[in-house]
Design an enzyme around this catalytic site. Sequence first.
Site, PDB file in Angstrom:
ATOM      1  N   LYS A  53       8.126  -6.851  -1.681  1.00  0.00           N
ATOM      2  CA  LYS A  53       7.095  -6.454  -2.597  1.00  0.00           C
ATOM      3  C   LYS A  53       7.898  -6.686  -4.037  1.00  0.00           C
ATOM      4  CE  LYS A  53       4.693  -4.821   0.839  1.00  0.00           C
ATOM      5  NZ  LYS A  53       3.878  -3.570   1.955  1.00  0.00           N
ATOM      6  N   GLN A  97       4.165   2.920   1.350  1.00  0.00           N
ATOM      7  CA  GLN A  97       4.601   1.749   2.597  1.00  0.00           C
ATOM      8  C   GLN A  97       4.587   2.705   4.170  1.00  0.00           C
ATOM      9  OE1 GLN A  97       5.710  -1.108   2.487  1.00  0.00           O
ATOM     10  NE2 GLN A  97       5.589  -0.890   4.445  1.00  0.00           N
ATOM     11  N   ASP A 120      -3.708  -2.098  -0.639  1.00  0.00           N
ATOM     12  CA  ASP A 120      -3.716  -2.632  -0.094  1.00  0.00           C
ATOM     13  C   ASP A 120      -4.912  -2.628   0.410  1.00  0.00           C
ATOM     14  OD1 ASP A 120      -0.677  -2.664   1.369  1.00  0.00           O
ATOM     15  OD2 ASP A 120      -0.445  -0.253   1.909  1.00  0.00           O
TER      16      ASP A 120
END
Length: 293
Positions: A53, A97, A120
Amino acid sequence: MCAQLIDGKEVANNIKNQLRGRIEALKKRGITPGLATVLVGDDPASATYVRSKAKACEKLGLYSEVVKKPAGIPQLELMAIVDRLNNDPKISGFLVQSPLPAPLDELAVTLAIKPEKDVDGFHPVNVGMMLIGTPGLLPCTPHGIIKLMEYYQIDPSGREVVIVGRSNIVGKPMAALLMQKQKMANATVTVAHSRTRNLAEVVRRADILIAAIGRPKFITADMIKEGAVVIDVGVNRVEDTNLEKGYRLVGDVDFDACFDKASYITPVPGGVGLMTIAMLMYNTVSAAENQNK
Ligand code: NDP
């Protein structure tokens, strides 16, 4: 019949190229979109995702920040990091995460993220917006799958889509997107899971199959209909002593066996995973635009 390969790299590059103009326009206004990722613990797969990312941000000229913390971080300290990122103007969006090591409370973290920075797309506000068909920040993997289908002109409208898996990050939002009354949706959606009876029979009904199970090569050729579109979300590490790293990645679909029967199929790696990262970049840029209207 031989399937056409759905090339995640090509579609992801196409999405990222489209973002370049939007990023330039923001930069001309003195705004650099920024993404922060919070990595807790030392799970190797999570560390790899976080690295990819950050690398994607670098390639697109986005600001990026990685916050690394040991597995034993107290919940309150993690919540303080979320609070800081919520209020940091350099950060357009951020994610923590998943999975978080026990006993950290992942839901509390998700709820604490400002919906407008929730790149997200997991905050209930964004999930709710998606469900009622109003664009907000969409979850990256299901949105990426819609983009893959769009690129290859695979219109799900009126077709039988079977999704195997009902997680909050893939299966459920995928179903929500595909059932909408809108372009690249209007599908007849079935969601299957570990309690589904006669799974093979249900899967064989699919014009479009989306496998998000987390079990290597679970979907075999006899389970799919001739000419089905097969989208493999699974990423499974299987031991491979011939490789230096000791493992290789395989999907939830027996790719080689299904290749001859499907009309389109995604490879693993090189399929859905690349789209997830591209859509994270998309959400980061969209978040920056929305915060600077
Ligand atoms: P989860 O473990 O959260 O969900 C798995 C789902 O599969 C559950 O709904 C489960 O059913 C179902 N399932 C498990 N075993 C069976 C079975 N024998 N028969 C039918 N259904 C079954 O996984 P995720 O959704 O998070 O991820 C799925 C896969 O996708 C993983 O390999 C993951 O690594 C990968 N992934 C890939 C991404 C990418 O970018 N390519 C992004 C996110 C995930 P039940 O609910 O009944 O337990």
